[in-house]
Design a protein around this motif. Structure first.
Motif, mmCIF file in Angstrom:
data_model
loop_
_atom_site.group_PDB
_atom_site.id
_atom_site.type_symbol
_atom_site.label_atom_id
_atom_site.label_comp_id
_atom_site.label_asym_id
_atom_site.label_seq_id
_atom_site.Cartn_x
_atom_site.Cartn_y
_atom_site.Cartn_z
ATOM 1 N N GLY A 125 0.791 -1.227 0.000
ATOM 2 C CA GLY A 125 0.000 0.000 0.000
ATOM 3 C C GLY A 125 0.823 1.277 0.000
ATOM 4 N N ILE A 126 2.114 1.168 -0.265
ATOM 5 C CA ILE A 126 2.975 2.353 -0.316
ATOM 6 C C ILE A 126 2.923 2.909 -1.735
ATOM 7 N N THR A 127 2.526 4.172 -1.843
ATOM 8 C CA THR A 127 2.391 4.800 -3.161
ATOM 9 C C THR A 127 3.620 5.609 -3.551
ATOM 10 N N ASN A 128 4.408 6.021 -2.576
ATOM 11 C CA ASN A 128 5.646 6.739 -2.874
ATOM 12 C C ASN A 128 6.568 6.671 -1.658
ATOM 13 N N TRP A 129 7.868 6.660 -1.924
ATOM 14 C CA TRP A 129 8.881 6.660 -0.859
ATOM 15 C C TRP A 129 10.049 7.479 -1.387
ATOM 16 N N ARG A 130 10.326 8.596 -0.746
ATOM 17 C CA ARG A 130 11.437 9.455 -1.154
ATOM 18 C C ARG A 130 12.474 9.468 -0.043
ATOM 19 N N ILE A 131 13.751 9.583 -0.436
ATOM 20 C CA ILE A 131 14.845 9.603 0.537
ATOM 21 C C ILE A 131 15.779 10.758 0.196
ATOM 22 N N TRP A 132 16.123 11.541 1.229
ATOM 23 C CA TRP A 132 17.126 12.598 1.115
ATOM 24 C C TRP A 132 18.284 12.227 2.023
ATOM 25 N N ARG A 133 19.497 12.678 1.666
ATOM 26 C CA ARG A 133 20.669 12.380 2.475
ATOM 27 C C ARG A 133 21.418 13.658 2.827
ATOM 28 N N SER A 134 21.832 13.755 4.091
ATOM 29 C CA SER A 134 22.720 14.809 4.559
ATOM 30 C C SER A 134 23.823 14.110 5.349
ATOM 31 N N GLY A 135 24.998 14.007 4.745
ATOM 32 C CA GLY A 135 26.067 13.240 5.382
ATOM 33 C C GLY A 135 25.637 11.792 5.523
ATOM 34 N N ARG A 136 25.676 11.280 6.744
ATOM 35 C CA ARG A 136 25.258 9.899 7.008
ATOM 36 C C ARG A 136 23.773 9.798 7.359
ATOM 37 N N HIS A 137 23.084 10.928 7.451
ATOM 38 C CA HIS A 137 21.683 10.938 7.871
ATOM 39 C C HIS A 137 20.756 10.884 6.665
ATOM 40 N N LEU A 138 19.799 9.964 6.720
ATOM 41 C CA LEU A 138 18.797 9.797 5.664
ATOM 42 C C LEU A 138 17.439 10.223 6.204
ATOM 43 N N PHE A 139 16.703 10.955 5.387
ATOM 44 C CA PHE A 139 15.359 11.386 5.749
ATOM 45 C C PHE A 139 14.409 10.835 4.698
ATOM 46 N N HIS A 140 13.446 10.060 5.146
ATOM 47 C CA HIS A 140 12.518 9.346 4.270
ATOM 48 C C HIS A 140 11.139 9.984 4.394
ATOM 49 N N LEU A 141 10.418 10.054 3.284
ATOM 50 C CA LEU A 141 9.034 10.489 3.292
ATOM 51 C C LEU A 141 8.230 9.404 2.590
ATOM 52 N N VAL A 142 7.346 8.760 3.341
ATOM 53 C CA VAL A 142 6.593 7.609 2.854
ATOM 54 C C VAL A 142 5.121 7.980 2.745
ATOM 55 N N ASP A 143 4.536 7.754 1.574
ATOM 56 C CA ASP A 143 3.114 7.972 1.356
ATOM 57 C C ASP A 143 2.421 6.616 1.283
ATOM 58 N N CYS A 144 1.423 6.438 2.142
ATOM 59 C CA CYS A 144 0.665 5.187 2.146
ATOM 60 C C CYS A 144 -0.660 5.410 2.869
ATOM 61 N N GLU A 145 -1.532 4.451 2.766
ATOM 62 C CA GLU A 145 -2.824 4.531 3.431
ATOM 63 C C GLU A 145 -2.686 4.298 4.937
ATOM 64 N N ASP A 146 -1.914 3.271 5.306
ATOM 65 C CA ASP A 146 -1.797 2.858 6.712
ATOM 66 C C ASP A 146 -0.364 2.396 6.953
ATOM 67 N N PHE A 147 0.460 3.256 7.554
ATOM 68 C CA PHE A 147 1.883 2.957 7.727
ATOM 69 C C PHE A 147 2.143 1.716 8.581
ATOM 70 N N PRO A 148 1.533 1.568 9.760
ATOM 71 C CA PRO A 148 1.778 0.342 10.536
ATOM 72 C C PRO A 148 1.413 -0.924 9.765
ATOM 73 N N ALA A 149 0.296 -0.899 9.047
ATOM 74 C CA ALA A 149 -0.104 -2.074 8.265
ATOM 75 C C ALA A 149 0.880 -2.334 7.132
ATOM 76 N N ALA A 150 1.359 -1.273 6.489
ATOM 77 C CA ALA A 150 2.338 -1.436 5.405
ATOM 78 C C ALA A 150 3.628 -2.046 5.932
ATOM 79 N N MET A 151 4.099 -1.576 7.081
ATOM 80 C CA MET A 151 5.332 -2.113 7.652
ATOM 81 C C MET A 151 5.148 -3.573 8.073
ATOM 82 N N ALA A 152 3.986 -3.902 8.613
ATOM 83 C CA ALA A 152 3.707 -5.295 9.003
ATOM 84 C C ALA A 152 3.707 -6.197 7.770
#
Length: 116
Positions: free
Chosen positions: A36-63
């Motif tokens: 159910g994930i419709t988009n996942w974007r990742i940005w990087r600053s040094g070793r740090h990654l920042f993710h933006l996840v679009d979905c209907e239900d994040f806990p269900a998607a991760m499960a």
């Protein structure tokens, strides 16, 4: 629903991480869509990654992803690059502890001001 995440790369793995994301395996893309994930974007600053996840239900998607063989293979592979995901100290559910709390959004504030 839009969820922001923060992860940290292992020392020296910055360019390798970007290289392996140049083309993510098709079976992983299909697993993300099935979850159910419709988009996942990742940005990087040094070793740090920042993710933006679009979905209907994040806990269900991760499960769903936790049980998916394509994602399991990817997690084993990408573990050579990623040190950890930051724990925000939220709910006991792991997926909810990963989500960053939203602080501010321009469109919400300007929309409220226009209608208030």
């Amino acid at each position: 629903m839009r969820v922001a995440l923060h992860s940290v790369l292992k020392e020296g793995q910055e360019s390798g991480y970007e290289q392996v994301h140049a083309t993510v395996p098709e079976d992983l893309l299909e697993a993300l869509r099935r979850a159910g994930i419709t988009n996942w974007r990742i940005w990087r600053s040094g070793r740090h990654l920042f993710h933006l996840v679009d979905c209907e239900d994040f806990p269900a998607a991760m499960a769903a992803l936790d049980k998916d063989p394509a994602n399991q293979r990817w997690q084993e592979f990408i573990g050579a690059y990623v040190d950890h995901f930051e724990d925000t100290g939220g709910s006991p559910a792991e997926s909810e502890r990963m989500a960053l709390g939203e602080v501010w959004e321009l469109s919400t504030q300007t929309g409220a001001a226009e209608h208030g």
